[in-house]
Motif scaffolding. Sequence first.
Motif, PDB file in Angstrom:
ATOM      1  N   VAL A  26       0.848  -1.186   0.000  1.00 56.83           N
ATOM      2  CA  VAL A  26       0.000   0.000   0.000  1.00 56.83           C
ATOM      3  C   VAL A  26       0.886   1.238   0.000  1.00 56.83           C
ATOM      4  CG1 VAL A  26      -1.704   1.334   1.289  1.00 56.83           C
ATOM      5  CG2 VAL A  26      -1.887  -1.155   1.188  1.00 56.83           C
ATOM      6  N   ALA A  31      -3.161   0.350  -3.661  1.00 58.70           N
ATOM      7  CA  ALA A  31      -2.595  -0.941  -3.247  1.00 58.70           C
ATOM      8  C   ALA A  31      -2.202  -1.760  -4.473  1.00 58.70           C
ATOM      9  CB  ALA A  31      -3.594  -1.721  -2.406  1.00 58.70           C
ATOM     10  N   LEU A 133      -7.885   2.427  -2.910  1.00 57.27           N
ATOM     11  CA  LEU A 133      -8.500   2.105  -1.624  1.00 57.27           C
ATOM     12  C   LEU A 133      -9.682   3.045  -1.396  1.00 57.27           C
ATOM     13  CD1 LEU A 133      -5.315   1.617   0.592  1.00 57.27           C
ATOM     14  CD2 LEU A 133      -6.596  -0.090  -0.722  1.00 57.27           C
ATOM     15  N   PHE A 143      -9.147  -1.552   2.310  1.00 56.82           N
ATOM     16  CA  PHE A 143      -8.669  -2.563   1.364  1.00 56.82           C
ATOM     17  C   PHE A 143      -9.514  -3.809   1.570  1.00 56.82           C
ATOM     18  CE2 PHE A 143      -6.245  -6.503   0.851  1.00 56.82           C
ATOM     19  CZ  PHE A 143      -5.988  -6.440  -0.515  1.00 56.82           C
ATOM     20  N   LEU A 184       2.864  -1.199   4.321  1.00 55.40           N
ATOM     21  CA  LEU A 184       2.149   0.069   4.231  1.00 55.40           C
ATOM     22  C   LEU A 184       3.135   1.229   4.170  1.00 55.40           C
ATOM     23  CD1 LEU A 184      -0.405  -0.648   7.124  1.00 55.40           C
ATOM     24  CD2 LEU A 184      -0.523  -1.409   4.743  1.00 55.40           C
ATOM     25  N   SER A 186       2.940   5.688   3.592  1.00 59.98           N
ATOM     26  CA  SER A 186       2.055   6.842   3.414  1.00 59.98           C
ATOM     27  C   SER A 186       2.825   8.128   3.643  1.00 59.98           C
ATOM     28  CB  SER A 186       0.886   6.765   4.401  1.00 59.98           C
ATOM     29  OG  SER A 186       0.163   7.980   4.431  1.00 59.98           O
TER      30      SER A 186
END
Length: 804
Positions: A26, A31, A133, A143, A184, A186
């Motif tokens: 992600v 994703a 997502l 997700f 993940l 971000s």
Amino acid sequence: MKSCCGLVTVNNEPVPLKSVEVDVHVKGHVATVTSTLGYVNGEERPLEAVFVFPLPGECAVCHLSAKIGDTEVVAKLQDKQKAREKYDDALSSGHQAFLLEESAQSPDVFQLNVGSLPPGESAAITLVYISELAMQADDALRFCLPAVLNPRYTPQDMDRSQMATVTSVPADTVPYTLALSAQLSSPQPISKVESNCHLEPLAYLNPDKTQATVSLSPGHLFDRDVELLLYYQDAHKPTAIVEAGLDSAEPGSLMGDPVVMISIYPEFPAAATSSLATCGEFIFVVDRSGSMDCKMHSGKDAKMRIESAKDTLLLLLKSLPMGCYFNICGFGSHYEHFFPKSVEYNQKTMDDALKKVKGMGADMGGTEILRPLKHIYSQPCIPSHPRQLFIFTDGEVGNTKQVLDLVKINGNSHRCFSFGIGEGASTALITGLAKEGSGHAQFITGTDRMQPKVMQSLRYALQPAVKDISVHWNLPDGGSVTTLSPPLKVLFHGQRALLYAQLKGENAATPEGSVTIQYNLLEETVKNQLSFCLRPTGDTGLTLHRLGARALIRSLETEERAAGPEVKALREKLLQLSLQSGVSCTHTAFIAIHKGSGQTVQGPLLHRPVPTAGMFFGAPMPMAMCCSMPPPQMAPMARMARMAPMVELCGMAPMARMAAAPPMPQMFCDSAEDDDGTFEDDDDMYEMARAPPESPTDPLLQLISLQKASGSWEMESSMAKVLEKTDDELDKLMPVGADKAVWATVLALLWLYGFRLDAKDEWQFVAMKAASWIQAQKVDCVSQCVQAGNALLGCQLQQETLGL
């Protein structure tokens, strides 16, 4: 009946799919999912395995490879018809071949053919797709790994030979295992990760918590969709991310130029979220097919889908503003409206509608949603009352693309709010209805209650929305932009949009560009300016390029279905875009061939449809009830366009667990099947059993059912019963000179705030109507009624808390 050892289907046939491993990467709002499927042929003859499975409706499938022993074969994306021919030629020549293609009817259904797998041979198939997502109401990013694909009804006027054929077994007896891990990343810190399944603890990889890993706990039983909810800090902050193109790609092409992704997630001020419209035409379209007689989930005390829908209609009818217009349409193999045309909302029409709601059942056969929508769109709109459609369905239709095309054509005359009920609802249908109808989509899965999600959408329908959205680009001389996403019409509170664009031209002098996003909310203009680099570096992975290509492919496919003389040119444009970007479409398929011994297979290949998880009455669906197995002499290939229809899409999953399924009593098959062993109507199977008696009515619903259309309550014995008081107690404590209806309405508000605050999302509009009605009475006894009501019910609530 003979018995077999090992992993077998209901017909005691060995299952070649043994395991599924899923790796999720992600990055922000996107994703990349890598699924590896492990196949083993434990039989004494070569076989072909056929696997039909769901994927997110808007995902971009971009890779297929197969590893046989130490040899890896990477599939090529080709024209679908040519790929099919190569697949057939390879099998007839004694080679191994792998074919992956998208359903022509629904973009969230794929089919994988694995053949010819020699005895004792194993193969690991790797599939990669990219997906956006979805944003949730609480700012989480969702997700979802689909586990169930429910039976889909095919209208009589459709060619059933074009539908994919699947087999299913009970979801808790799927014979292949699942392992899932997620990495993940971000721009904003990751606050937490939640799931409907058991997870290992979240592990952060850096001090600022922008990178982390998480995985499913060992021994996961894949009997439902796997959901991960990701929470980021500063979720409303708009972003612009640029991805570099391929140096090896043709200059000026989509894959050679940079692509930018813009994220828009407006934050609504309190003035917008508290402002509600008092007009509109509300049409509630409710699926009444046999499949709605399934339970909402497999847990204890789960309601039937149709019963939950009826409870929701009660809340909706009590929550509508006086003076609006409404109607209710039930559909199955046919459709019927409560009223010939939409009627004004008042006490009489509300009472008439509620009587009809009580008599609703899942008794209308198959799931044909196209015809009722055509009828609704043929009715003239009511001036000054914007049309709002609320569509409730378990998403089990075979003509998804036809339905979405119809909604798109009529997109300027209404907004559409859609609700997918239960596991396996088609993401392509539910999200597509909302997207083409400029509305909002909700999925009710697991133990979710339908009512709060529907009331949330009603709030969206009544609240002001972000409108007049425009995107202005500021690039250096020589630079230009080609948008890949369709124009953005509207955004509601809690909605986020991702827009993709191709950046063209040489920008050597100025390394930066900017984009200004402008929109109107509550008659005010809001502007956001974002800067971005025009010369990004590093390994791109082409994630944004492929999602941008997917957005453009979807738009072109819609144009193609509506085109006349230009259809041939559009098809060629689609084909070239798909092949250039490596993203599959309806005209392309992935094909991989591994040259083996070259010895022609003697006799027919064994044909093994891989059984998958299905749902029946909220519990797993037995394969014997929905499928007839292909005869032994079946041809080695069984692809979408050529397979005889055993049933039009039973349930299954690309990543679900299965084991041997017990045979079903023969009476079910006899009563549901035609002479040829197929079901005449996919929903006939649900007509063979009915819902159990209704559970006792929730006191909350009992109280709401007593409210008048105006928002008031009357003093009556049924209300005293809900409050667990006697009529005498209510009469004795009523303040002297108080109006009985005001007293009753204050008591109802006190009970809601004092005893059911946990369900405020469900009764908020009911309470707002009640408070507005009390204020309109202009009486002096309100404070005395609140004080006396607190004493009667044992509460300590302030008048302001009740909105008074």
